[in-house]
Write an enzyme that holds these catalytic residues in place. Structure first.
Site, PDB file in Angstrom:
ATOM      1  CB  CYS A   2      43.331  57.594  29.354  1.00 29.14           C
ATOM      2  SG  CYS A   2      42.284  56.896  29.003  1.00 29.14           S
ATOM      3  NE  ARG A  27      48.067  54.554  32.672  1.00 29.39           N
ATOM      4  CZ  ARG A  27      48.637  55.516  34.079  1.00 29.39           C
ATOM      5  NH1 ARG A  27      49.858  55.081  34.939  1.00 29.39           N
ATOM      6  NH2 ARG A  27      47.543  55.410  34.912  1.00 29.39           N
ATOM      7  CD1 TRP A  73      41.564  50.535  28.185  1.00 31.15           C
ATOM      8  CD2 TRP A  73      40.127  50.910  29.175  1.00 31.15           C
ATOM      9  NE1 TRP A  73      41.090  49.535  28.309  1.00 31.15           N
ATOM     10  CE2 TRP A  73      40.181  49.846  29.058  1.00 31.15           C
ATOM     11  CE3 TRP A  73      39.049  51.880  30.143  1.00 31.15           C
ATOM     12  CZ2 TRP A  73      38.964  48.942  29.644  1.00 31.15           C
ATOM     13  CZ3 TRP A  73      38.136  51.578  30.684  1.00 31.15           C
ATOM     14  CH2 TRP A  73      38.273  49.300  30.470  1.00 31.15           C
ATOM     15  CG  ASN A  99      44.609  59.894  31.332  1.00 29.91           C
ATOM     16  OD1 ASN A  99      44.836  60.137  30.866  1.00 29.91           O
ATOM     17  ND2 ASN A  99      45.236  59.343  32.136  1.00 29.91           N
ATOM     18  N   GLY A 100      40.355  59.852  33.138  1.00 29.95           N
ATOM     19  CA  GLY A 100      39.291  59.623  33.994  1.00 29.95           C
ATOM     20  C   GLY A 100      37.453  59.782  33.357  1.00 29.95           C
ATOM     21  CD  GLU A 473      46.798  36.210  40.311  1.00 27.92           C
ATOM     22  OE1 GLU A 473      45.725  36.543  40.622  1.00 27.92           O
ATOM     23  OE2 GLU A 473      47.743  36.811  39.589  1.00 27.92           O
ATOM     24  CE  LYS A 477      47.424  36.695  36.581  1.00 22.76           C
ATOM     25  NZ  LYS A 477      48.057  38.084  37.324  1.00 22.76           N
ATOM     26  CD  GLU A 480      45.782  38.815  33.916  1.00 18.54           C
ATOM     27  OE1 GLU A 480      44.918  40.100  34.097  1.00 18.54           O
ATOM     28  OE2 GLU A 480      45.984  38.555  34.680  1.00 18.54           O
ATOM     29  CG  HIS A 496      28.787  20.267  45.686  1.00 17.99           C
ATOM     30  ND1 HIS A 496      28.156  19.216  46.386  1.00 17.99           N
ATOM     31  CD2 HIS A 496      29.982  20.224  46.338  1.00 17.99           C
ATOM     32  CE1 HIS A 496      28.520  19.205  47.322  1.00 17.99           C
ATOM     33  NE2 HIS A 496      29.651  18.812  46.670  1.00 17.99           N
ATOM     34  CE  LYS A 591      51.124  46.522  36.059  1.00 16.79           C
ATOM     35  NZ  LYS A 591      51.074  44.998  36.459  1.00 16.79           N
TER      36      LYS A 591
HETATM   37  C1  F6R Z   1      45.747  41.463  36.836  1.00 17.34           C
HETATM   38  C2  F6R Z   1      45.596  42.598  37.440  1.00 17.34           C
HETATM   39  C3  F6R Z   1      44.303  42.961  37.666  1.00 17.34           C
HETATM   40  C4  F6R Z   1      45.075  44.131  38.571  1.00 17.34           C
HETATM   41  C5  F6R Z   1      43.682  44.419  39.812  1.00 17.34           C
HETATM   42  C6  F6R Z   1      44.256  45.746  40.525  1.00 17.34           C
HETATM   43  O1  F6R Z   1      46.359  40.058  36.651  1.00 17.34           O
HETATM   44  O2  F6R Z   1      46.662  42.945  37.189  1.00 17.34           O
HETATM   45  O3  F6R Z   1      43.344  42.275  38.595  1.00 17.34           O
HETATM   46  O4  F6R Z   1      45.321  43.049  39.869  1.00 17.34           O
HETATM   47  O5  F6R Z   1      43.079  46.088  37.978  1.00 17.34           O
HETATM   48  O6  F6R Z   1      45.097  46.312  40.205  1.00 17.34           O
HETATM   49  P1  F6R Z   1      45.803  46.972  41.406  1.00 17.34           P
HETATM   50  O7  F6R Z   1      46.834  46.239  42.777  1.00 17.34           O
HETATM   51  O8  F6R Z   1      46.466  48.069  40.945  1.00 17.34           O
HETATM   52  O9  F6R Z   1      44.913  47.788  42.150  1.00 17.34           O
END
Ligand code: F6R
Length: 596
Positions: A2, A27, A73, A99-100, A473, A477, A480, A496, A591
């Site tokens: 949010c 975000r 959100w 927010n929260g 990673e 990517k 997502e 396995h 985000k």
């Molecule tokens: C994936 C991504 C998330 C963040 C995770 C932690 O692309 O961005 O997996 O890495 O939500 O976020 P931060 O680094 O802001 O604590």
């Protein structure tokens, strides 16, 4: 997650709030809304969907110089118009955005608000109804808000309007981020400096359980008990142009391409006047003196943490454990005698990581945050901070912050080590050039994504050693942003059990950058190909076979993850592009994940 933006001043508020909310779109959100006060009263516009929908429903004839806006959100209740913020008290006197997450909303409804008819399914509505109740009980508005703050449990950033007072925005904060933007003849409130940066770069940070009264010429910060607080403002170091997309079709592509530049900027920021690598001596001593480093992080940052462990153990000889934040709080491992907690967080606001920080601070342990956002909660609350200098990352999928995290961890490990023999400055210069070349040849990723990924339902990344961490990673990517079910696997582990999932045409992408595992990983590729998989190999020049699809120039063996991830980011980008996905704002994602 949010987002909040509010404004009080002399200008028409609509565009300021709408464009502020657009700056927070990155975000992640599913609904948006706006409330304004003018001489005719309160005007509220809200609905599910994007800001451009909100723009369509806002009545442009309403003129106002005071308003608050929100991107939601969903946590409590589905994304729909009724659950969108702002929410109002039954009398319509108070309007707020939040927010929260409020954890005791049901208890409060039962205890104080049993006669109130609630309109939405949100926890937020409890807050605004509670403020109204305390005002009806005879409390002045500021006391009623502080009283409400003492009753609600959980996280909140609040911006509140009172229909009977068109000179004030009230705000309050606990755990969720909130900043006051200071201007000449106006003031603002926002959950993120980016929402306000086009108007001011001067901010007051707010701490937990603080309450604020904002007029166009004045900002007063109070404790929850009503004691006034004096605070110095700070200047945010964000360049407004950094958050523009320019000619790029997507922020993600822009941020992928920025990575070589970020490595060069990190080199510039972590060197002393003699051109040698440099990190504050106190930070180095803290790491040197601990007996074990515990890296705490989530998602992509966790994956950078795994590479960080490799650096700290192999370069600096420091025992290191990497733990997912949300697991640590309730399943704390047996700790060493003198641990140091290293938090890795692009945003510096991740609630899961912050919960660990609060816990280990209570235990009296030393804490260090590695973050991209100066002044973020995790930075402010830890003993020490190292900055990533990656510049604002707007695409939800993290790319340049990930490579920056690994680069700063490599510097930290090198400086903690007493006897390592790497000229990191020289190696970083080579690395940045290799990264640039990888970004230049985009056709190859575009073609491979079209041929192998566009119509696939599932995919595997396989690798061994540090390549395995990059596979984790790379898989995150791809899934997502393109929604292709992807797993990152230790190449030797596939046989396995998981090899059962390989069918004709299943894409299996192998990463090979380490000599000691080259032949083993190649054997694993043969195994999956024998079962029908379509393989793609990403390798380094030194280890390459003629048939490898993506061959990158050689970099120092320890630094390969910082380069080898780039082809995987671009494969994910083009797969999502060919599938027509919303690349910068993937579904269901946020985000900055500010709820646990
Ligand atoms: C994936 C991504 C998330 C963040 C995770 C932690 O692309 O961005 O997996 O890495 O939500 O976020 P931060 O680094 O802001 O604590």
């Amino acid at each position: 997650m949010c987002g909040i933006v509010g404004y009080i001043g002399n200008k028409d508020v609509k565009e300021i709030i709408l464009s502020g909310l657009e700056k927070l779109e990155y975000r992640g959100y599913d609904s948006a809304g706006l409330a304004m006060i003018n001489k005719d009263g309160m005007h509220i516009f809200k609905d599910k969907g994007r800001i451009f929908n909100l723009r369509k429903i806002v009545n442009n004839d309403v003129e106002s110089t005071l308003g608050i806006g929100h991107t939601r959100w969903a946590t409590h209740g589905v994304p729909n118009k009724i659950n969108s913020h702002p929410h109002q008290s039954s009398s319509k006197r108070f309007t707020l955005v939040h927010n929260g997450v409020i954890e005791n909303d049901d208890v409060l409804k039962y205890e104080y608000l049993s006669k109130v008819k609630f309109e939405s399914d949100t926890d937020t509505e409890v807050i605004v109804q509670l403020i109204q109740k305390f005002v009806e009980d005879g409390e002045p508005v500021d006391l009623a808000i502080r009283h409400t703050m003492s009753e609600i449990h959980g996280s909140y950033a609040l911006a509140i309007l009172d229909k009977e007072d068109n000179n004030t925005i009230y705000a309050a904060k606990n755990k969720s981020p909130l900043l006051v933007g200071i201007g000449e003849g106006f003031n603002m409130i926002g959950s993120d400096a980016m929402a306000m940066i086009n108007h001011t770069d001067n901010f007051y940070e707010l701490h937990d359980k603080e309450f604020v009264k904002i007029t166009k010429d004045n900002v007063e910060i109070y404790t929850i008990y009503g004691n006034k607080i004096q605070r110095e403002p700070y200047k945010a170091e964000i360049d407004a142009t950094d958050i523009e997309k320019g000619t790029y079709p997507h922020y993600m592509l822009k941020e992928i391409e920025e990575q070589p530049f970020v490595i060069r900027r990190i080199m510039a920021n972590y060197k002393d006047e003699n051109g040698n690598l440099h990190i504050d001596e106190e930070v180095l001593q803290a790491v040197k003196q601990c007996d074990k480093v515990y890296i705490i992080a989530c998602g992509t940052s966790y994956h950078a943490g795994l590479v960080g462990k490799h650096f700290l153990e192999n370069i600096a000889g420091k025992h290191t454990e990497v733990i997912i934040s949300s697991e640590f709080v309730y399943n704390t491992p047996l700790l060493s005698g003198k641990p140091l907690f290293l938090f890795i967080s692009q945003s510096g606001e991740t609630a899961d990581s912050r919960a660990v920080l609060v816990k280990v601070k209570e235990m009296g342990y030393t804490t260090l945050t590695l973050t991209n956002v100066k002044g973020s909660t995790l930075s402010r609350e830890a003993d020490y901070t190292l900055l990533l200098h990656a510049g604002p990352e707007i695409a939800v999928a993290s790319t340049k912050a990930y490579t920056a995290q690994m680069a700063v961890l490599a510097i930290l490990a090198t400086l903690v080590s007493n006897n390592i023999n790497i000229d990191l400055m020289k190696e970083f210069a080579i690395l940045a050039n290799v990264m640039e070349t990888l970004c230049d040849n985009k056709d190859i990723y575009d073609k491979l994504a079209y041929q192998y990924l566009k119509d696939s339902r599932s995919c595997f990344y396989i690798g061994r050693h540090i390549d395995y961490y990059v596979c984790l990673e790379a898989a995150l990517k791809l899934k997502e942003i393109s929604y292709i079910q992807t797993e990152g696997f230790a190449a030797g582990e596939l046989k396995h059990g998981t090899i059962a999932l390989i069918e004709k045409g299943t894409p299996v992408i192998a990463i090979i950058t380490q000599e000691c595992i080259n032949l083993n990983t190649r054997s694993n590729i043969k195994e999956v190909k024998a079962r029908g998989a379509a393989s793609i190999v990403i390798s380094t020049k030194k280890l390459s076979a003629e048939t490898d699809e993506i061959i990158m120039n050689d970099v120092h063996g320890l630094l390969t993850p910082i380069a080898s991830v780039i082809p995987t980011q671009l494969l994910a980008y083009y797969a999502a592009l060919h599938k027509g996905c919303d690349i910068d704002k993937p579904r269901n994602l946020a985000k900055s994940v500010t709820v646990e």
